[in-house]
Design an enzyme around this catalytic site. Structure first.
Site, PDB file in Angstrom:
ATOM      1  N   ASN A 265      -2.043   8.567  -3.085  1.00 33.27           N
ATOM      2  CA  ASN A 265      -2.613   7.494  -2.278  1.00 33.27           C
ATOM      3  C   ASN A 265      -4.102   7.368  -2.625  1.00 33.27           C
ATOM      4  OD1 ASN A 265      -3.682   5.841  -0.300  1.00 33.27           O
ATOM      5  ND2 ASN A 265      -2.500   6.742   1.368  1.00 33.27           N
TER       6      ASN A 265
ATOM      7  N   HIS B 280       0.841  -1.192   0.000  1.00 35.67           N
ATOM      8  CA  HIS B 280       0.000   0.000   0.000  1.00 35.67           C
ATOM      9  C   HIS B 280       0.880   1.248   0.000  1.00 35.67           C
ATOM     10  CE1 HIS B 280      -2.876   3.037   0.918  1.00 35.67           C
ATOM     11  NE2 HIS B 280      -2.386   3.245   2.123  1.00 35.67           N
TER      12      HIS B 280
END
Length: 460
Positions: A374, A341
């Site tokens: 993100n 991530h």
């Protein structure tokens, strides 16, 4: 207590003991091997239109025009966005590019529908799978949930059959996309000869923080527009046309701990503005959850040589109470592609340092953060698309996605490539038409100091 001769004698039997344990474990794995094969037919990532591209400078100017944030917070924004690894080509929704911004429910719904419909349309065009073949639908979005649900919005738009098993997952943070894969995997073991559609997204309009608490403002700095759609299948006929086979899903959850549970927490500030607090306990909670996850994943993917070294280290520590550092296995010895991530440059730096992956292996994630920012739970799919666009995925390669988020949770998914993926202009790939511009050199980006990357201590 052992005397030295006894200790030496015991250590002589350690390799044999470890080998027996490893062989026993391998035999158990063979006997319990998954009976239902699950394939990833294909996936698609949403690429917003050019008019929603927003540079760091423009984002800063829009913040100032809102008039909600004080000078200290504006300075904080400038520090973070220039040091966390973002480019000037990330995207914000149309609602936030307006002056004044539109935070209405209608605007939030418009953002989410544009993302999920855009991703699904690309996926269906790529796979040509009829919507009537979709028997399972899993949608994840942490902070934006409507009535009817997001899964119902998709069923309505694409006229999915009335027997579809549909689920909407909320509040699970950036790990929810891989949790959704795990759920779909379990459902595909029960529902035979069917396809599962998984949609991962987040909503910026609906959870944009409008106050002046730094610990709640970090999300405004990092999160950008994006989403993904994934099609899984347990049809044996899809084995030849699919890109990947699902090999492992591993999930770790530490919410039983107060510290982990409160490390990322949605709440109102003193002025009544709703936001997501990120505090100093996040670091400790993340390490705990990731460690648990790696301890479960390691035996499944590591080669025998690495398993032996792990067991030898643990045996020495616990049986003989030796004060030695824990052995960190070399996951790169069996994993060919690693897609963590993209929580920010500091997160990627720490993962690389602790897991020992090369700069080349981390390239996809660093370029995803740079190009798209993100995008929460969908970010791992932009990274995977990068590796595909570069033509780096070869038949038999193992690809590892790992995500972590509120709770605190950590999830890993491992895929095996069914064939070579050649470099080309895939219209469903968000890097199409621009992949040759990357990688870019990020050496000029200065790292954030602990003081700059602000986390508020937990309130006792």
């Amino acid at each position: 207590m052992f005397d030295l001769p006894q200790l030496s004698k015991c250590m002589d039997f350690l390799p044999i003991f470890c080998l027996i344990m490893l062989l026993s474990f391998s035999l158990i794995r063979m006997l319990t091997k998954r009976s239902t094969k699950v394939f990833l037919v294909d996936f698609a990532c949403y690429k917003p239109p050019p008019n929603e591209s927003c540079s760091k400078e423009r984002a800063f100017e829009l913040l100032k025009l809102q008039g909600n944030h004080n000078e200290e917070l504006l300075d904080f924004f400038n520090t973070v966005v220039y040091k966390v690894g973002l480019s000037d080509s990330t995207y914000l929704p149309e609602s936030l590019l307006k002056v004044p911004p539109d935070f209405s429910l209608a605007a939030a719904r418009q953002e989410t529908e544009a993302v999920i419909f855009g991703a699904i349309d690309k996926l269906l065009a790529k796979t040509r799978v009829p919507v009537q073949d979709i028997g399972i639908l899993v949608v994840n979005c942490s902070l934006f949930n409507t009535v009817p649900s997001l899964s119902s919005i998709i069923v309505h738009r694409y006229k999915l059959k009335d027997t579809v098993a549909s689920y909407s997952l909320g509040g699970m943070g950036c790990s929810s996309g891989l949790i959704a894969i795990g759920l779909a995997d379990q459902l595909l073991k029960v529902h035979k000869n069917t396809c599962a559609l998984i949609v991962s997204t987040e909503n910026i309009t609906g959870y944009y923080y409008r106050g002046n608490d730094k610990s709640k403002f970090v999300i405004n700095c990092l999160f950008r527009l994006g989403g993904s759609a994934i099609l899984l299948s347990n049809h044996s006929s899809h084995s030849k046309s699919s890109k990947y086979q699902l090999i492992h899903t591993v999930h770790s959850h530490t919410a039983s701990s107060d510290q982990s549970y409160k490390s990322i927490f949605q709440e109102e500030d003193e002025q009544g503005f709703l936001g997501v607090t990120i505090n100093k306990d996040l670091i400790v909670s993340a390490v705990k959850a990731i460690t648990l996850n790696l301890n479960s994943l390691g035996p499944l993917v590591l080669p025998l040589s690495e398993k032996y070294l792990v067991l030898k280290n643990l045996f020495t520590q616990r049986i003989f109470r030796a004060k030695i550092q824990p052995y960190i296995p070399k996951f790169g010895s069996s994993i060919h592609h690693f897609f963590p991530h993209v929580g920010g440059k500091p997160v990627l730096d720490e993962l690389q340092r602790n897991l020992g992956f090369s700069d080349a292996t981390m390239e996809a994630s660093r370029m995803t953060l740079y190009r798209f920012g993100n995008t929460s739970s969908s970010a791992v799919w932009y990274s995977m698309a990068y590796a595909e666009a570069k033509g780096r995925v070869k038949k038999g390669d193992l690809l590892w996605q790992i995500g972590f988020g509120a709770g605190f949770k950590c999830s890993s998914v491992v895929w095996r490539a069914m064939g070579d993926l050649m470099k080309g202009d895939d219209e469903g790939n968000p890097w199409s038409g621009e992949i040759d511009k990357y990688p870019v050199n990020l050496d000029s980006i200065k790292p954030l100091t602990e003081r700059e990357y602000f986390f508020e201590p937990t309130k006792k």
